[in-house]
Write an enzyme that holds these catalytic residues in place. Structure first.
Site, mmCIF file in Angstrom:
data_model
loop_
_atom_site.group_PDB
_atom_site.id
_atom_site.type_symbol
_atom_site.label_atom_id
_atom_site.label_comp_id
_atom_site.label_asym_id
_atom_site.label_seq_id
_atom_site.Cartn_x
_atom_site.Cartn_y
_atom_site.Cartn_z
ATOM 1 N N LYS A 196 0.987 -0.954 0.455
ATOM 2 C CA LYS A 196 0.008 0.320 -0.195
ATOM 3 C C LYS A 196 1.085 1.542 0.052
ATOM 4 O O LYS A 196 1.109 1.867 1.210
ATOM 5 C CB LYS A 196 -1.294 0.158 1.040
ATOM 6 C CG LYS A 196 -2.629 0.819 1.388
ATOM 7 C CD LYS A 196 -1.573 2.125 1.000
ATOM 8 C CE LYS A 196 -2.009 3.062 2.067
ATOM 9 N NZ LYS A 196 -1.839 4.486 1.681
ATOM 10 N N GLU B 50 8.999 1.562 11.075
ATOM 11 C CA GLU B 50 10.223 2.974 11.157
ATOM 12 C C GLU B 50 9.868 4.114 10.859
ATOM 13 O O GLU B 50 9.484 3.822 9.891
ATOM 14 C CB GLU B 50 11.032 2.235 9.638
ATOM 15 C CG GLU B 50 11.869 1.331 9.975
ATOM 16 C CD GLU B 50 12.947 1.074 8.648
ATOM 17 O OE1 GLU B 50 13.266 -0.462 8.674
ATOM 18 O OE2 GLU B 50 12.515 1.534 7.497
ATOM 19 N N CYS C 25 13.581 9.842 7.105
ATOM 20 C CA CYS C 25 13.751 10.350 8.633
ATOM 21 C C CYS C 25 15.317 10.528 9.559
ATOM 22 O O CYS C 25 15.279 10.604 10.395
ATOM 23 C CB CYS C 25 12.778 8.997 8.465
ATOM 24 S SG CYS C 25 14.107 7.772 7.710
ATOM 25 N N GLU D 220 9.034 16.921 15.092
ATOM 26 C CA GLU D 220 9.483 16.531 13.603
ATOM 27 C C GLU D 220 9.396 17.196 12.725
ATOM 28 O O GLU D 220 8.226 17.809 12.068
ATOM 29 C CB GLU D 220 9.377 15.092 12.856
ATOM 30 C CG GLU D 220 10.118 14.517 11.894
ATOM 31 C CD GLU D 220 9.833 13.042 12.073
ATOM 32 O OE1 GLU D 220 8.544 13.079 11.395
ATOM 33 O OE2 GLU D 220 10.554 12.154 11.268
HETATM 34 P P1 NAD Z 1 2.712 8.533 7.852
HETATM 35 O O1 NAD Z 1 2.876 7.607 8.092
HETATM 36 O O2 NAD Z 1 1.497 9.924 7.554
HETATM 37 O O3 NAD Z 1 2.039 7.716 6.063
HETATM 38 C C1 NAD Z 1 2.823 6.259 5.833
HETATM 39 C C2 NAD Z 1 1.703 5.769 4.899
HETATM 40 O O4 NAD Z 1 0.834 5.586 6.480
HETATM 41 C C3 NAD Z 1 1.008 6.058 4.169
HETATM 42 O O5 NAD Z 1 1.231 5.311 2.716
HETATM 43 C C4 NAD Z 1 -0.034 6.231 4.489
HETATM 44 O O6 NAD Z 1 -1.658 5.964 3.471
HETATM 45 C C5 NAD Z 1 -0.452 5.023 5.786
HETATM 46 N N1 NAD Z 1 -1.045 5.333 6.709
HETATM 47 C C6 NAD Z 1 -1.831 6.425 7.496
HETATM 48 N N2 NAD Z 1 -2.561 6.109 8.601
HETATM 49 C C7 NAD Z 1 -2.710 4.400 8.423
HETATM 50 C C8 NAD Z 1 -3.779 4.051 9.048
HETATM 51 N N3 NAD Z 1 -4.792 4.625 10.253
HETATM 52 N N4 NAD Z 1 -3.517 2.534 9.027
HETATM 53 C C9 NAD Z 1 -2.573 2.309 7.607
HETATM 54 N N5 NAD Z 1 -1.523 2.461 6.838
HETATM 55 C C10 NAD Z 1 -1.731 3.672 7.542
HETATM 56 O O7 NAD Z 1 3.573 8.815 6.467
HETATM 57 P P2 NAD Z 1 4.310 9.992 5.906
HETATM 58 O O8 NAD Z 1 3.403 11.555 5.952
HETATM 59 O O9 NAD Z 1 3.623 9.275 4.496
HETATM 60 O O10 NAD Z 1 5.865 10.050 5.818
HETATM 61 C C11 NAD Z 1 6.498 10.991 7.039
HETATM 62 C C12 NAD Z 1 6.526 9.621 7.828
HETATM 63 O O11 NAD Z 1 7.728 8.974 7.416
HETATM 64 C C13 NAD Z 1 8.267 11.029 8.878
HETATM 65 O O12 NAD Z 1 7.865 11.009 10.016
HETATM 66 C C14 NAD Z 1 9.111 10.063 7.983
HETATM 67 O O13 NAD Z 1 9.892 10.005 9.730
HETATM 68 C C15 NAD Z 1 8.617 9.050 8.412
HETATM 69 N N6 NAD Z 1 9.922 7.712 8.013
HETATM 70 C C16 NAD Z 1 10.652 7.123 8.329
HETATM 71 C C17 NAD Z 1 11.502 6.233 7.979
HETATM 72 C C18 NAD Z 1 12.841 5.116 8.919
HETATM 73 O O14 NAD Z 1 13.210 4.269 8.538
HETATM 74 N N7 NAD Z 1 12.113 5.200 10.557
HETATM 75 C C19 NAD Z 1 11.957 6.551 6.750
HETATM 76 C C20 NAD Z 1 11.671 7.087 6.013
HETATM 77 C C21 NAD Z 1 9.679 8.455 6.728
#
Ligand code: NAD
Length: 503
Positions: free
Chosen positions: A190, A265, A299, A396
């Site tokens: 997804k 992550e 991240c 963040e």
């Molecule tokens: P997000 O959490 O909003 O979304 C990530 C994914 O989760 C998307 O595909 C979204 O549709 C899905 N999602 C959202 N709500 C959900 C739910 N209730 N159930 C299941 N899936 C759901 O994050 P974002 O804004 O897309 O990405 C940015 C974030 O990702 C930042 O906080 C960043 O630090 C983090 N990130 C972490 C790493 C790591 O390796 N630690 C790497 C890249 C990004």
């Protein structure tokens, strides 16, 4: 024709097919329309619509989970060498379409071509690396006891869900999907709703490389609907998630009823700590690179600069000059260093910190402004005169925004470095070896680099502590997540079995 014009012309060619057909879900090797029709994905560069995207529902996830379930047995049982050969062909397919992947990624996410041109190749590297581990992934141990020959083996856990974010989506997707497939799992992916283009390219490339139908399925849609359904589905045995910390918490809750194994992550507020004995020119280069590359939407970005007060003034002066010089522009221009932020919503979040910083008493020493009237461009920003308890030091921001905080002693630096909810990465700059050893021992972070920016080496463990995540990727750690350990004990003789109910 400039390099930018050339890239724009090539991109137009690549986007044509998306405009004509939109992006369907891919389930069991077939294009499937979304249960709720379509939504539109737009470019952060000029806010224009790129194409329609299937709006996936719980029913679509159910279909995909069943396809992954049906495909699992044959994929698990395929000889390892054949699975390896397919994964290597996927890597070759990615390399062959690297330019298409890079240009589509830039247009969909706003990431600069300067960095994304390598993202596809890093994706291919993920497939190659895990392909090379396939043959030994199931190996186990021989643990002899007095009466038994005990052996262990690893078996793939089953169909898994992979949920990815919008920052560098292609690279992150391959990072999760490659080890899952190498382990023998089947996948329902997804992708983030804001960046669906390259996930479609990946499933196409994988199928062209010979991945059997149903082994990798892609369902587009929104987190609270398709994402949630994936976490709740009983046939999905584990969820590999990359995204925000608060979403990570939801993933855990949503998977509770089906006892899902989760790998999370999550976010970071990572410190770069610069002591006055460091190589300050290299520290400056690395600190700038780690927060302003990838639009700061990273991240592992070093978003908190802890700088020793003895060198602060000079270090910040050099920093300001460099930050003001960073080239913000069209992401397809190879000279661009920072492109637009992903969306209107994220742009509003990042720019809100410009006021928050001054309200809390910090100084906007560089940037703090938006750029242009179309697209989500911001100037690379530096906050100074900050303290570690301010929101700009604790939250963040996930943009090209750095908060500089002075410290006087090593103890101060350590206390501030650890005084955050997060614990993903930390970067330490010092030429005092004993201090580096002492300091890194006490730092609360999953990954630490000394006198270096983040240089990813695939066999090393990747992941965070505290609110930055649970679990590790990389090397054998990836297989630990996607596989189950199995123990089998063989009696080596007629050992005594306790008799119950016997006379
Ligand atoms: P997000 O959490 O909003 O979304 C990530 C994914 O989760 C998307 O595909 C979204 O549709 C899905 N999602 C959202 N709500 C959900 C739910 N209730 N159930 C299941 N899936 C759901 O994050 P974002 O804004 O897309 O990405 C940015 C974030 O990702 C930042 O906080 C960043 O630090 C983090 N990130 C972490 C790493 C790591 O390796 N630690 C790497 C890249 C990004």
């Amino acid at each position: 024709m400039t390099a930018l014009d050339d890239n724009i012309a090539k991109l137009a060619g690549f986007l044509e097919r998306f405009r004509e057909t939109g992006i369907h879900n891919r389930i069991g090797g077939q294009d499937v329309a979304g249960g709720k029709g379509v939504f539109q994905t737009t470019s952060p560069v000029d806010e224009t619509v790129i194409c329609d995207v299937a709006h996936g529902t719980a029913d679509d996830i159910d279909r995909a989970a069943n396809a992954a379930h049906d495909a699992f047995g044959a994929w698990r049982d395929l000889p390892a060498t054949e699975r390896r050969a397919i994964l290597i062909r996927v890597a070759e397919g990615i390399e062959a379409r690297a330019e298409e992947i890079a240009l589509c990624e830039c247009w969909d996410t706003g990431q600069a071509f300067k960095f994304m041109s390598k993202a596809a190749l890093r994706g291919a590297e993920n497939f190659r690396y895990f392909a090379d581990q396939v043959v030994q992934a199931r190996d186990g141990q021989h643990l002899k006891s007095p009466t038994l020959m005990n052996i262990t083996t690893r078996v793939p856990i089953g169909p898994v869900g992979v949920i990815t974010p919008w920052n560098t989506p292609f690279m992150l997707s391959t990072w999760k999907i490659a080890p899952a497939l190498a382990a023998g799992c089947t996948v329902v992916h997804k992708p983030a709703e804001a960046s669906p283009l390259t996930a479609r390219l990946l499933v196409e490339i994988a199928e062209e490389a010979g991945l059997p139908p149903g082994v990798l399925n892609t369902v587009n849609g929104f987190g609270e609907e398709a994402g949630r359904a994936l976490c709740e589905h009983p046939k999905i045995k584990a969820i590999a998630f990359v995204g925000e910390s608060r979403t990570g918490s939801l993933i855990t809750k949503q998977g509770a009823d089906t006892l899902k194994r989760n790998h999370l992550e999550l976010g970071g507020k990572n410190p770069v700590i610069v002591f006055d004995d460091a190589d300050l020119d290299r520290a400056l280069d690395a600190a700038i690179f780690m927060i302003y590359s990838i639009n700061g939407e990273r991240c592992t970005s070093s978003s908190r600069l802890l700088v020793q007060d003895t060198i602060r003034e000079d270090f910040e002066a050099k920093l300001i000059a460099r930050v003001n010089n960073i080239k913000v522009g069209h992401p397809l221009d190879p000279a661009t260093e920072v492109g637009p932020l992903i969306s209107a919503e994220h742009f509003a979040k990042v720019t809100s910190y410009f006021d928050i910083a001054t309200q809390d008493g910090a100084t906007v020493a560089a940037g703090g402004e938006t750029l242009g009237d179309k697209g989500y461009f911001v100037r690379p920003t530096l906050f100074t005169q900050a303290t570690n308890d301010m929101r700009i030091a604790q939250e963040e921001i996930f943009g090209p925004v750095l908060t500089s905080i002075p410290f006087s002693t090593e103890d101060d630096a350590l206390r501030m470095a650890n005084d955050t909810a997060y614990g993903l990465t930390a970067y330490v700059w010092t030429n005092d070896l004993t201090r580096a050893l002492r300091f890194t021992d006490k730092l609360e972070a999953g990954m630490i680099w000394v006198n270096s920016e983040n240089v990813r080496h695939l066999p090393t463990p990747f992941g965070g502590v505290k609110a930055s995540g649970i679990g590790r990727d990389g090397g054998d750690w990836s297989f630990d997540f996607y596989m189950e350990q199995k123990h089998v004990g063989f009696a080596t003789g007629q050992h005594k079995i306790t008799k119950l109910g016997a006379i």
